[in-house]
Design an enzyme around this catalytic site. Structure first.
Site, PDB file in Angstrom:
ATOM      1  NE  ARG A 160      -3.655  -2.194   2.704  1.00 46.96           N
ATOM      2  CZ  ARG A 160      -3.419  -3.353   3.322  1.00 46.96           C
ATOM      3  NH1 ARG A 160      -2.236  -3.562   3.892  1.00 46.96           N
ATOM      4  NH2 ARG A 160      -4.351  -4.288   3.381  1.00 46.96           N
ATOM      5  CE  LYS A 185      -7.866  -1.140   5.583  1.00 42.54           C
ATOM      6  NZ  LYS A 185      -8.675  -1.387   4.359  1.00 42.54           N
ATOM      7  CG  HIS A 256      -4.891   0.787  -3.672  1.00 47.73           C
ATOM      8  ND1 HIS A 256      -4.182   0.565  -2.507  1.00 47.73           N
ATOM      9  CD2 HIS A 256      -6.021   0.047  -3.561  1.00 47.73           C
ATOM     10  CE1 HIS A 256      -4.866  -0.254  -1.720  1.00 47.73           C
ATOM     11  NE2 HIS A 256      -5.979  -0.583  -2.334  1.00 47.73           N
ATOM     12  NE  ARG A 259      -3.253  -3.517  -1.409  1.00 48.18           N
ATOM     13  CZ  ARG A 259      -2.784  -4.333  -0.471  1.00 48.18           C
ATOM     14  NH1 ARG A 259      -1.492  -4.600  -0.427  1.00 48.18           N
ATOM     15  NH2 ARG A 259      -3.595  -4.884   0.419  1.00 48.18           N
ATOM     16  CG  HIS A 282      -6.567  -8.563   1.477  1.00 52.88           C
ATOM     17  ND1 HIS A 282      -6.931  -9.011   0.229  1.00 52.88           N
ATOM     18  CD2 HIS A 282      -6.328  -7.225   1.336  1.00 52.88           C
ATOM     19  CE1 HIS A 282      -6.919  -7.991  -0.624  1.00 52.88           C
ATOM     20  NE2 HIS A 282      -6.557  -6.907   0.029  1.00 52.88           N
ATOM     21  CE1 TYR A 291      -7.227  -6.416  -6.389  1.00 50.41           C
ATOM     22  CE2 TYR A 291      -7.146  -7.850  -4.477  1.00 50.41           C
ATOM     23  CZ  TYR A 291      -6.952  -6.614  -5.050  1.00 50.41           C
ATOM     24  OH  TYR A 291      -6.506  -5.568  -4.290  1.00 50.41           O
TER      25      TYR A 291
END
Length: 302
Positions: A160, A185, A256, A259, A282, A291
């Site tokens: 990120r 994150k 992003h 990514r 994640h 995705y």
């Protein structure tokens, strides 16, 4: 832990296996060949539980009833109901399974299913050729060495924007070819592999590019030209946008997007969703499911 929908019916086991082989023969993407039979297995298990362990017992309404049940389910990791996009994967699996059993003469039954309206904003992503155009747009000076390392971090390692900006020299574990993401994150830490070209670009930047830029005591990885100080998130974002412009790409591209692109390319190459979820940081695989819509289509069949 994911629920296991074991099949007891030998007929259903053979149908699931044959369905996957049929998809592969038709040239579907590896992720489709793997994921759709799994979703079909859940459908067939549901029919077994309802007292229908054979194909001759199925009716068209059984597919619709199964989808209605899926609409009421709660994701085991997210704690939320399934999105329209996720439900559409079940619908896609059943529609293709119906085509398979009809074309192979196993039954004349016809499932009547329509995809749900999925109004989510789906992420932009770059093809491998578009990524290569960004690399080709990079200059051969010290800033170019930094730009290549930047793409290695944001595309090659899928970090990120904030994660890449926070990297320090100790976070690059060269002997193990790993990037240590200490500020992910949700304050989650993870290790990301630096494969091949990415490792070489980051290593070259640390050895030859960064020493020409840094002007003061700092261990931050990315250093600005002229100031000799660490680059912040905004500066890195602007640098990526500049490369996009020089490369002549018209898509709306940010860090992003890079990514999203590596996640899509890994899926296209057959990497399992669970591994990609770990790679991206994640918290659950449900987030990574986003995705699959990019690659759940036949190879070379628009």
């Amino acid at each position: 832990m994911d629920t296991i929908y074991g099949l007891h019916s030998a007929e259903y086991q053979l149908l699931q296996k044959g369905f996957g082989e049929w998809l592969q023969t038709l040239g579907y993407a590896p992720v489709t060949v793997t994921s759709l039979p799994r979703l079909l297995q859940e459908f067939l298990h549901y029919q077994e539980q309802g007292g229908k362990p054979s194909l001759v017992a199925l009716q068209a309404a059984d597919a619709s009833a199964f989808i209605e049940m899926i609409k009421l389910k709660i994701g085991p990791r997210s704690g939320r109901g399934y999105s329209a996009g996720h439900i559409n994967k079940y619908i896609q699996a059943l529609k293709l399974f119906n085509q398979y059993i009809r074309e192979t003469g196993r039954t004349g039954i016809g499932f009547t299913l329509a995809l749900l309206d999925d109004r989510r904003n789906k992420p932009d992503w770059l093809t491998s050729r578009e990524v290569q155009r960004m690399y080709e747009a990079i200059s051969d000076d010290v800033l170019g060495i930094r730009d290549r390392a930047m793409l290695a971090v944001y595309y090659g390692c899928g970090l990120r924007l904030s994660e890449g900006a926070a990297l320090t020299l100790p976070d690059i574990i060269e002997d193990r070819r790993l990037v240590y993401v200490r500020q992910g994150k949700g304050y989650k830490e993870r290790y990301v592999p630096m494969a091949g070209r990415n490792y070489q670009e980051i290593q070259l930047y640390i050895a030859e590019g960064r020493p020409q830029l840094v002007q003061g005591p700092t261990d931050r990885l990315f250093i600005g030209a002229g100031t000799g100080k660490p680059l912040d998130r905004q500066s890195l974002y602007i640098r990526v946008k500049r490369l996009v412009s020089v490369a002549g790409l018209t898509k709306r591209i940010s860090t992003h997007t890079l990514r999203h692109s590596i996640a899509t390319h890994l899926l296209q190459n057959g990497m399992k969703l669970e591994r990609i979820a770990e790679f991206l940081g994640h918290s659950c695989v449900d987030s990574t499911q986003l995705y699959t819509h990019l690659v759940n289509e036949k190879i070379n069949h628009p």
